[in-house]
Design an enzyme around this catalytic site. Structure first.
Site, PDB file in Angstrom:
ATOM      1  N   HIS A  73       3.470   2.737  -8.870  1.00  0.00           N
ATOM      2  CA  HIS A  73       2.488   2.616  -9.164  1.00  0.00           C
ATOM      3  C   HIS A  73       2.287   3.375 -11.130  1.00  0.00           C
ATOM      4  CE1 HIS A  73       1.733  -0.665  -6.950  1.00  0.00           C
ATOM      5  NE2 HIS A  73       1.934   0.186  -5.840  1.00  0.00           N
ATOM      6  N   LYS A  91      10.578  -6.863  -7.296  1.00  0.00           N
ATOM      7  CA  LYS A  91       9.912  -7.231  -5.990  1.00  0.00           C
ATOM      8  C   LYS A  91       9.267  -8.701  -5.690  1.00  0.00           C
ATOM      9  CE  LYS A  91       6.236  -5.129  -3.720  1.00  0.00           C
ATOM     10  NZ  LYS A  91       5.636  -2.887  -3.489  1.00  0.00           N
ATOM     11  N   HIS A 124       6.828  -5.925  -0.228  1.00  0.00           N
ATOM     12  CA  HIS A 124       5.740  -5.730   0.476  1.00  0.00           C
ATOM     13  C   HIS A 124       5.141  -6.969   1.573  1.00  0.00           C
ATOM     14  CE1 HIS A 124       1.388  -3.948   0.184  1.00  0.00           C
ATOM     15  NE2 HIS A 124       1.425  -5.529   1.398  1.00  0.00           N
TER      16      HIS A 124
HETATM   17  O1  DOR Z   1      -2.522   0.346  -1.786  1.00  0.00           O
HETATM   18  C1  DOR Z   1      -2.669  -0.113  -2.411  1.00  0.00           C
HETATM   19  N1  DOR Z   1      -2.426  -0.278  -3.499  1.00  0.00           N
HETATM   20  N2  DOR Z   1      -1.296  -1.395  -1.671  1.00  0.00           N
HETATM   21  C2  DOR Z   1      -0.060  -1.752  -2.784  1.00  0.00           C
HETATM   22  O2  DOR Z   1       0.489  -2.340  -1.911  1.00  0.00           O
HETATM   23  C3  DOR Z   1      -0.870  -2.050  -4.660  1.00  0.00           C
HETATM   24  C4  DOR Z   1      -1.872  -0.932  -4.382  1.00  0.00           C
HETATM   25  C5  DOR Z   1      -1.858  -1.274  -5.817  1.00  0.00           C
HETATM   26  O3  DOR Z   1      -1.690  -1.596  -6.671  1.00  0.00           O
HETATM   27  O4  DOR Z   1      -2.955  -0.711  -6.312  1.00  0.00           O
HETATM   28 ZN    ZN Z   2       2.957  -0.377  -4.171  1.00  0.00          ZN
END
Ligand code: DOR
Ligand code: ZN
Length: 347
Positions: free
Chosen positions: A16, A100, A137
């Site tokens: 991310h 995704k 996911h």
């Molecule tokens: O812990 C997480 N943070 N898991 C996810 O699936 C998304 C991610 C986020 O975008 O902050």
């Molecule tokens: Zn993620």
């Protein structure tokens, strides 16, 4: 005494980067060590169309330090309105690498995700036909399923039926957290891969909850009991086929983490390779690290292996967890604490 370890430059198959000031702050952390990363599309609003991906790719390239040899591998966020033609064209042109699937409500910014997977079946069929990989996911979101069971239930009730309905679809189970996911991966055949994060290999729910709640360890899927962590670490450090690194480094400002309703996400881009070297050393498996970070994933995705290398150094004295980062005008960002001394650094 110091020791060095030179590896093929790694790839992060789940990352991310966000946008704006956060993007400009975190991107150099990944670009320093990694050659490529699969960029998650869960912005607000999400990256849904080829045009969205093109624009986001442009913002990433603009934020990249000059001459950094880093390639963002773009993804689209699957919705019930996704146009299969736009998606297939974005893949055929090389703009996107994968798509995704977020079940609606599963995690950060997943409200535009998929509520009913049968509605996206035509898109999945088009992806199978065109060879577009699906990153998943893998958690159900129904309130009657305990948060610690959501991955296992998803595999049984959603993922397995989806894969049976869609022969030929390449699927990556993202950030797996349980031995159930490992079992499913092992019996899954060549079209099924899985990523695992640095933090799910190093911490379990005791780290998060014993002696006080530690919001910086709160992420999704939530960290599970130690037996799952151990199974994942054993698999990763023994060269499990089709299991590879996706850090899921997911930055949130400290203010958003340390709140009455804290955000899910662990920011590990700054120290992932040092943490993994420590983990693999503890397993007496430093010789398996390169496969996990730099070849199994690329091979699964059908990408060329990176030609260049990085070098890590081991020192007798532990290397402190990197200081937090400042996101200009927004706040601070805390780096993952792996809860053990780390003796490695990337040179
Ligand atoms: O812990 C997480 N943070 N898991 C996810 O699936 C998304 C991610 C986020 O975008 O902050
Ligand atoms: Zn993620």
């Amino acid at each position: 005494m110091t020791q060095t370890l030179t590896l093929r430059r790694p790839d992060d198959f789940h990352l991310h980067l966000r946008d704006g000031a956060m993007l400009r702050t975190v991107l150099p952390e990944t670009a320093r060590d990694f050659a490529r990363a699969i960029i998650m599309p869960n912005l607000v609003p999400p990256v849904v169309t080829g045009a969205d991906a093109r624009a986001y790719q442009g913002r990433i390239m603009e934020a990249l330090p000059k001459d950094a040899p880093f390639e963002p591998l773009m993804t689209l966020y699957l919705t019930e309105e996704t146009d299969p033609e736009d998606l297939v064209a974005a893949h055929a042109s090389g703009l996107i690498t994968a798509v995704k699937l977020y079940p609606a409500g599963a995690t950060t910014n997943s409200q535009s995700g998929v509520r009913d997977v049968e509605k996206v079946q035509p898109v999945l069929d088009a992806m199978a036909e065109a060879g577009v990989p699906l990153c998943v996911h893998g958690e159900v979101t129904t309130h009657d399923v305990d948060i610690f069971d959501r991955e296992q239930v998803f595999i049984e009730t959603v993922l397995d039926p989806l894969r049976r309905r869609t022969p030929g679809l390449k699927v990556i189970m993202e950030h797996i957290t349980t031995s159930h996911a490992l079992d499913y991966l092992r019996e899954g055949g060549p079209l099924l891969g899985a990523t695992v994060t640095t933090h799910h290999l190093m911490i379990d729910r005791n780290h998060m909850l014993v002696g006080g709640v530690r919001p910086h360890y709160y992420c999704l899927p939530i960290v599970k009991r130690a037996t799952h962590r151990t199974a994942l670490a054993e698999a990763a450090t023994s060269g499990q086929e089709r299991l590879f690194l996706g850090t899921d480094s997911a930055p949130h400002l400290d203010g958003a983490k340390l709140s009455a309703c804290g955000c899910a996400g662990v920011f590990s881009a700054s120290n992932t390779m040092a943490c993994l070297a420590q983990l693999f050393e503890e397993a007496d498996a430093l010789d398996k690290l390169e496969a996990f970070t730099s070849s199994i994933g690329a091979t699964f995705y059908g990408l060329p292996l990176n030609p260049d290398t990085i070098t890590l150094e081991r020192s007798d004295a532990p290397v402190p967890v990197p200081a937090g980062l400042d996101v200009p005008g927004e706040g601070s960002l805390t780096v993952f604490d792996p809860a053990r001394p780390i003796h490695w650094r990337v040179l």
